[in-house]
Design an enzyme around this catalytic site. Structure first.
Site, mmCIF file in Angstrom:
data_model
loop_
_atom_site.group_PDB
_atom_site.id
_atom_site.type_symbol
_atom_site.label_atom_id
_atom_site.label_comp_id
_atom_site.label_asym_id
_atom_site.label_seq_id
_atom_site.Cartn_x
_atom_site.Cartn_y
_atom_site.Cartn_z
ATOM 1 N N GLN A 43 -3.640 6.796 -1.017
ATOM 2 C CA GLN A 43 -4.883 7.309 -1.638
ATOM 3 C C GLN A 43 -4.591 8.642 -2.344
ATOM 4 O O GLN A 43 -3.498 8.826 -2.820
ATOM 5 C CB GLN A 43 -6.010 7.455 -0.613
ATOM 6 N N LYS A 45 1.625 6.416 -7.557
ATOM 7 C CA LYS A 45 2.561 6.949 -6.552
ATOM 8 C C LYS A 45 3.620 5.919 -6.181
ATOM 9 O O LYS A 45 4.746 6.277 -5.878
ATOM 10 C CB LYS A 45 1.805 7.366 -5.285
ATOM 11 N N ASP A 84 -4.470 5.845 -6.752
ATOM 12 C CA ASP A 84 -4.005 4.987 -7.862
ATOM 13 C C ASP A 84 -3.315 5.785 -8.960
ATOM 14 O O ASP A 84 -3.342 5.417 -10.128
ATOM 15 C CB ASP A 84 -5.179 4.191 -8.481
ATOM 16 N N GLY A 105 -2.322 -0.166 -1.766
ATOM 17 C CA GLY A 105 -2.128 -0.950 -2.979
ATOM 18 C C GLY A 105 -1.227 -0.338 -4.034
ATOM 19 O O GLY A 105 -1.606 -0.240 -5.187
ATOM 20 N N HIS A 106 -0.021 0.105 -3.641
ATOM 21 C CA HIS A 106 0.933 0.567 -4.647
ATOM 22 C C HIS A 106 1.489 -0.621 -5.419
ATOM 23 O O HIS A 106 1.880 -1.625 -4.823
ATOM 24 C CB HIS A 106 2.133 1.242 -3.986
HETATM 25 P P1 GDP Z 1 -0.625 3.929 -6.676
HETATM 26 O O1 GDP Z 1 -1.467 3.332 -5.593
HETATM 27 O O2 GDP Z 1 -0.829 5.404 -6.777
HETATM 28 O O3 GDP Z 1 0.802 3.538 -6.578
HETATM 29 O O4 GDP Z 1 -1.136 3.352 -8.071
HETATM 30 P P2 GDP Z 1 -1.324 1.814 -8.473
HETATM 31 O O5 GDP Z 1 -0.097 1.061 -8.149
HETATM 32 O O6 GDP Z 1 -2.594 1.282 -7.951
HETATM 33 O O7 GDP Z 1 -1.533 1.943 -10.033
HETATM 34 C C1 GDP Z 1 -0.562 2.292 -10.864
HETATM 35 C C2 GDP Z 1 -0.358 1.164 -11.889
HETATM 36 O O8 GDP Z 1 0.157 1.712 -13.054
HETATM 37 C C3 GDP Z 1 0.651 0.133 -11.469
HETATM 38 O O9 GDP Z 1 0.321 -1.118 -12.032
HETATM 39 C C4 GDP Z 1 1.961 0.641 -12.064
HETATM 40 O O10 GDP Z 1 2.914 -0.369 -12.320
HETATM 41 C C5 GDP Z 1 1.460 1.235 -13.324
HETATM 42 N N1 GDP Z 1 2.187 2.402 -13.800
HETATM 43 C C6 GDP Z 1 2.713 3.430 -13.077
HETATM 44 N N2 GDP Z 1 3.207 4.376 -13.909
HETATM 45 C C7 GDP Z 1 2.976 3.933 -15.174
HETATM 46 C C8 GDP Z 1 3.213 4.494 -16.471
HETATM 47 O O11 GDP Z 1 3.715 5.592 -16.612
HETATM 48 N N3 GDP Z 1 2.799 3.772 -17.549
HETATM 49 C C9 GDP Z 1 2.213 2.559 -17.440
HETATM 50 N N4 GDP Z 1 1.842 1.910 -18.542
HETATM 51 N N5 GDP Z 1 1.963 1.992 -16.229
HETATM 52 C C10 GDP Z 1 2.334 2.680 -15.106
#
Ligand code: GDP
Length: 446
Positions: free
Chosen positions: A232, A24, A21, A48-49
């Site tokens: 992950q 990515k 999370d 879950g991106h």
């Molecule tokens: P992933 O599985 O690594 O892609 O992470 P997730 O998608 O589960 O969580 C990342 C969340 O943070 C998502 O809702 C993104 O839209 C949001 N997000 C990503 N980068 C940023 C950021 O720099 N600032 C903010 N406020 N939200 C972000």
């Protein structure tokens, strides 16, 4: 052969440095523009991106987020386990939003299938653990990997022939029903019924199937570049993570070779993605965890709820020993820091710099989850900047204290920062011009 050193350098693995999370999805979406192909190499529909494009929110669980970029090819590698129902839900959601998937998706004919009995197995196993739950998504991913390792799994290529699929499925189910009957007196499923309900949906995968390892290698031979997308995070890697509170696949960068079928020498760089703080979903040790109101504030500001499950994420401060461990394991070429803006309100920001146990500093990241549970974290307090960094695109606009915070992290982890994310949107990104990796790979700032 790759045409030049630069082309080889450009094939890049992107991994989460923490427990997943890390954002990515957004980072892959930003970088995808600079690569021809984006390939997933492990995990299932539990990733879950969340990606925001032009204000529209996409939750991608299985398909690499490169699919959101017109003309880019998305590859699901052999290391992924695939649930046909989840796949087509996702394809339909993307197409409903006006993005054509069409022939831009390639799925490995070697990737393993998730069958309904895998989900039943996982739900039963989690329930049986009582208070010791691993905190899985109960989507059948772990049991599908178990079947892969014990050589009774069904693979996507088995869908090419109804007779072969039926035979293998019956054989697997016979064995599972025998175990289930011995333990609970009940069988899991009737083979004929299961095959009937699964087959028509699963068959739709066949047109997407190719030998993706061969495809990727041929494309790289032609000078095309690949971004390998880890799901992950490194600390959830089956071998190197905080076992047993881990995922069932090789999430660290090394997994890209086996999970996509490319040799290590084809990969030129490994980029780690980390939040400016830390979160963790599910059970397991978390040395920099914050409890109470502090956690609540980070969770609310950061929207820290599982993209797949909606579960509240546990929140804490940046963890230097964990990030260093990840960096070494993946041999990071550069670091990307996301969600800097979530810390904007804080007057002081603790950073976990050292683990201590019984009064001694630990020099290694411990193998045992039990030890990691017991460590006391020593913190360095850094001054907060208390002004908005949300949406900033230029390093020079960052408050000096935010720059100091980033520099401290970079110095402690001993990796240069290549990019900073200041919001969920593509454009809410700061590119670090002076980062060596950026210069070497000639990445263009957008
Ligand atoms: P992933 O599985 O690594 O892609 O992470 P997730 O998608 O589960 O969580 C990342 C969340 O943070 C998502 O809702 C993104 O839209 C949001 N997000 C990503 N980068 C940023 C950021 O720099 N600032 C903010 N406020 N939200 C972000």
């Amino acid at each position: 052969m790759c045409e030049s050193f630069l082309d080889m350098e450009k094939n890049t693995v992107l991994v989460g440095v923490q427990w997943g999370d890390e954002g990515k999805g957004k980072v892959v979406d930003v970088l995808a523009d600079q690569f021809d192909i984006v390939a997933r190499y492990q995990g299932g529909a539990n990733a879950g991106h969340t990606v925001v494009v032009d204000g529209k929110k996409f939750i991608l669980q299985l398909i690499p987020s490169g699919i959101l970029r017109p003309g880019k090819i998305a590859v699901i590698g052999n290391g992924v386990v695939l649930d046909p129902e989840a796949l087509f839900c996702e394809v339909e959601a993307i197409e409903r939003a006006g993005i054509q998937v069409g022939d831009r998706l390639r799925i490995s004919d070697r990737s393993h299938l998730i069958l309904p009995y895998h989900r039943m197995h996982e739900q039963a196993a989690e329930a049986a653990r009582g208070d010791d739950k691993i905190g899985t998504t109960s989507k059948g991913i772990g049991p599908s990997y178990e079947d892969k390792a014990s050589r009774r799994g069904l693979r996507c290529c088995d869908l090419r022939d109804a007779r072969i699929f039926r035979e293998k499925c019956k054989r697997a189910l016979l064995e599972k029903n025998r175990y289930a009957a011995a333990f609970s007196g009940e069988v899991i499923a009737d083979a004929d019924q299961l095959i009937e309900s699964y087959w028509s949906q699963a068959r739709r995968i066949v047109p997407f199937l190719v030998n993706t390892a061969d495809y990727l290698n041929r494309e790289m031979d032609r000078g095309k570049t690949v971004l390998f997308e880890g799901a992950q995070g490194t600390l959830l890697d089956l071998d190197h993570g905080t076992y047993p509170f881990v995922t069932s696949s090789s999430a660290a960068a090394g997994g890209a070779c086996t999970g996509a079928g490319v040799g290590p020498t084809r990969i030129g760089a490994v980029i780690g993605v980390s939040k400016a703080y830390t979160t963790r979903v599910g059970s397991g040790p978390f040395p920099t965890e914050v409890e109470g109101q502090g956690a609540e504030l980070l969770r609310e500001r950061g929207g820290e709820y599982g993209a797949v499950t909606g579960r509240p994420r546990r929140c804490g401060w940046f963890d230097v020993p964990a990030a260093r461990y990840s960096s070494r394991l993946n041999h990071l070429s550069a670091l990307i820091i996301t969600k800097l803006d979530i810390l904007d309100h804080l007057a002081e920001i603790p950073v976990g710099v050292e683990y201590q146990l019984n009064g001694h500093t630990l020099t290694e990241f411990p193998a045992e989850a039990e030890t990691l549970e017991r460590v006391e974290t020593r913190y360095k307090m850094l001054p907060g900047w208390q002004q908005s960094t949300f949406g900033l695109r230029d390093y020079a606009q960052l408050p000096q204290k935010a720059r100091d915070y980033l520099q401290f992290i970079s110095d402690q982890v001993e990796v240069e920062i290549a990019m900073i994310s200041t919001g969920p949107g593509r454009e809410q990104t700061i590119w670090m011009e002076n980062c060596e990796w950026m210069k070497q790979t000639a990445l263009k700032q957008q």
